[in-house]
Design an enzyme around this catalytic site. Structure first.
Site, PDB file in Angstrom:
ATOM      1  N   ASP A   1       0.837  -1.196   0.000  1.00 41.53           N
ATOM      2  CA  ASP A   1       0.000   0.000   0.000  1.00 41.53           C
ATOM      3  C   ASP A   1       0.878   1.256   0.000  1.00 41.53           C
ATOM      4  O   ASP A   1       2.092   1.161   0.124  1.00 41.53           O
ATOM      5  CB  ASP A   1      -0.933  -0.051   1.227  1.00 41.53           C
ATOM      6  CG  ASP A   1      -2.284   0.590   0.951  1.00 41.53           C
ATOM      7  OD1 ASP A   1      -2.357   1.499   0.096  1.00 41.53           O
ATOM      8  OD2 ASP A   1      -3.272   0.201   1.601  1.00 41.53           O
TER       9      ASP A   1
ATOM     10  N   ASP B   1     -10.341   2.435  -2.981  1.00 43.76           N
ATOM     11  CA  ASP B   1     -10.881   1.113  -2.645  1.00 43.76           C
ATOM     12  C   ASP B   1     -12.311   0.932  -3.142  1.00 43.76           C
ATOM     13  O   ASP B   1     -13.131   1.857  -3.086  1.00 43.76           O
ATOM     14  CB  ASP B   1     -10.910   0.925  -1.124  1.00 43.76           C
ATOM     15  CG  ASP B   1      -9.522   0.747  -0.542  1.00 43.76           C
ATOM     16  OD1 ASP B   1      -8.540   0.709  -1.299  1.00 43.76           O
ATOM     17  OD2 ASP B   1      -9.437   0.652   0.700  1.00 43.76           O
TER      18      ASP B   1
END
Ligand SMILES: *[C@@H]1O[C@H](CO)[C@@H](O)[C@H](O)[C@H]1NC(C)=O
Ligand SMILES: *[C@@H]1O[C@H](CO)[C@@H](O)[C@H](O)[C@H]1NC(C)=O
Ligand SMILES: *[C@@H]1O[C@H](CO)[C@@H](O)[C@H](O)[C@H]1NC(C)=O
Length: 435
Positions: A164, A225
């Site tokens: 990430d 997301d």
């Protein structure tokens, strides 16, 4: 003579184009087709409350149970083989040697033990870290420790790293960090697939260099997301169509655009919308990482996720990402070239009002009828399998499409020898035996 010469010039030009596009990818031999598996995030988030919610908290139990189900209930057999941990597995501090350690209460047996367990089921283990100082949920990040963390993951037997980009220091260090982790993974000598979010974190500031990203990552997230809603699936489809000129040519064996997890089998999508997500993710050559509860999943969602025809489209070895080729009234037509000279098409009805609507197209309107120069076979795969007959260029096809739903079908030259045609021939036989 002249036409032969120009023919070979064309061939040379095409092969140069091919080198220019697909030649450079991360050279780790992995993700030759899009990765398939399960990832905890969308469904289980950062649930660390094992006292009150032991069945759903982020703990070794969750991955063991998911691995059990994946091995026992057909998931592994159709290709879903990575069981992936997302954020919130870590302890809040590194150990005395600066190594990462899992939360001792929730992962009492350790990650190496968990990896061994997952491997014993014939599956692979994915893990999560972050390029910055902390992960998105605030656990220790890998910044300053790329080599050590890569070696730790390799020592544990990890097979995939989702990396990430929260809490990065600046853009240069973000890019360098993604590259350095890629090199560090390579240095360990272990096969570890590398899932990046590099372009997503760059987009607010600058246009990402996808040629470069492809050299370092096996797949990469381009936007935020996904959540469990039609609005979210729609946004991703729209973003992808809007940027397809930039991102679609970059995809291919070894490196893929990642539109994020499949949320099929959860709470937010209708049956038609689940069909749409599955069809579009197949057309987009997307990694198929489910985030749902495989221990307790609706049978229709399971059948959709395990549908071998859709998976065969997604996993087509040519690895060409499909595109939106037209928008007609409330319909979108998406097309993806397949091995064997065939194409997969998705017809998406974007209307959110009314009933099923008819979409009609003449075969020569589908990629100029390339798949149908002589006779071709048309097979509908979604929303239900149906052999649609043998056709010629001038045949007219009608499809009724539900609001927010999709019809997925393939067109193959009658003479081709493709694995998907096995499906069409099987359909052909079934059809005949019904008649
Ligand atoms: C590391 O990179 C080299 C060259 O790019 C490649 O040949 C090798 O297979 C890679 N090793 C791993 C474990 O990814
Ligand atoms: C990346 O690696 C290079 C070479 O070892 C090093 O100089 C640089 O500081 C590293 N960058 C980051 C962000 O770790
Ligand atoms: C993008 O990266 C590639 C490979 O590293 C490089 O050759 C190219 O010059 C870069 N393009 C831009 C616009 O910076």
């Amino acid at each position: 003579m002249e036409s032969r010469l120009s023919g070979s010039l064309v061939a040379l030009f095409i092969s140069l184009l091919w080198l220019g596009q697909g030649g450079w990818s991360l050279d780790n031999g992995l993700a030759r087709t899009p990765i398939m598996g399960w990832l905890h995030w969308e469904r289980f988030l950062c649930n660390v409350n094992c006292q009150e919610d032991p069945h759903n908290c982020i703990s070794e139990q969750l991955y063991m149970q998911m691995a059990d189900v994946m091995a026992a209930e057909g998931w592994k057999d159709v290709g879903y083989n990575y069981v992936c941990i997302d954020d919130c597995w870590l302890a809040h501090t590194r150990d005395a040697d600066h190594r990462l350690q899992p939360d001792p209460k929730r992962f009492p047996s350790g990650i190496k033990w968990l990896a061994d367990y997952v491997h014993s089921k014939g599956l692979k283990l994915g893990i999560y870290q972050d390029v910055g100082t902390h992960t998105c949920a605030g656990y220790p990040g890998s910044y300053g420790y790329y080599e050590l963390d890569a070696q730790t993951f390799a020592d544990w037997g990890v097979d995939l790293l989702k990396f990430d980009g929260c809490n990065f220091i600046n853009l240069d260090l973000l890019i360098e960090g993604y590259m350095n982790m890629s090199l560090a993974l390579n240095q360990t000598g272990r096969d570890i697939a590398y899932s990046c979010e590099w372009p997503f974190y760059l987009w607010p500031f600058t246009k990402p260099n996808y040629t470069e990203i492809r050299k370092y990552c096996n797949h990469w997230r381009n936007h935020g997301d996904i959540d469990d809603s039609w609005g979210s699936v729609k946004n991703i489809i729209d973003w992808t169509a809007l940027h397809q000129g930039l991102i679609a040519p970059i995809a291919g064996p070894g490196g893929w655009n990642d539109p994020d997890m499949l949320v099929i089998g959860n709470f937010g999508l209708s049956k038609d919308q689940q069909v749409t997500q599955m069809a579009l993710w197949a057309i987009m050559a997307a990694p198929l990482l489910m985030s749902n509860d495989l221990r307790n999943i609706d049978p229709d969602a399971k059948a959709l996720l395990q549908n071998r025809y859709i998976i065969a489209i997604n996993q087509d070895p040519l690895g060409i990402q499909g595109r939106r080729v037209s928008q007609l009234f409330n319909f979108e037509l998406w097309s993806r070239p397949l091995t064997g000279g065939g194409f997969a098409y998705a017809v998406l009805n974007r209307a959110e009002i009314g009933g099923p609507q008819k979409f009609s197209i003449i075969i020569f309107g589908l990629d100029d009828g390339k798949a149908c120069q002589e006779e071709c076979l048309v097979t509908q795969i979604l929303p239900a399998f149906q052999f649609r007959g043998i056709h010629v260029l001038t045949s007219l096809l009608d499809f009724w499409v539900n609001p927010t739903g999709t019809v997925l079908f393939t067109v193959f030259p009658h003479s081709t020898d493709s694995s998907l045609k096995v499906g069409t021939l099987k359909g052909n036989k079934e059809q005949r035996s019904r008649l």
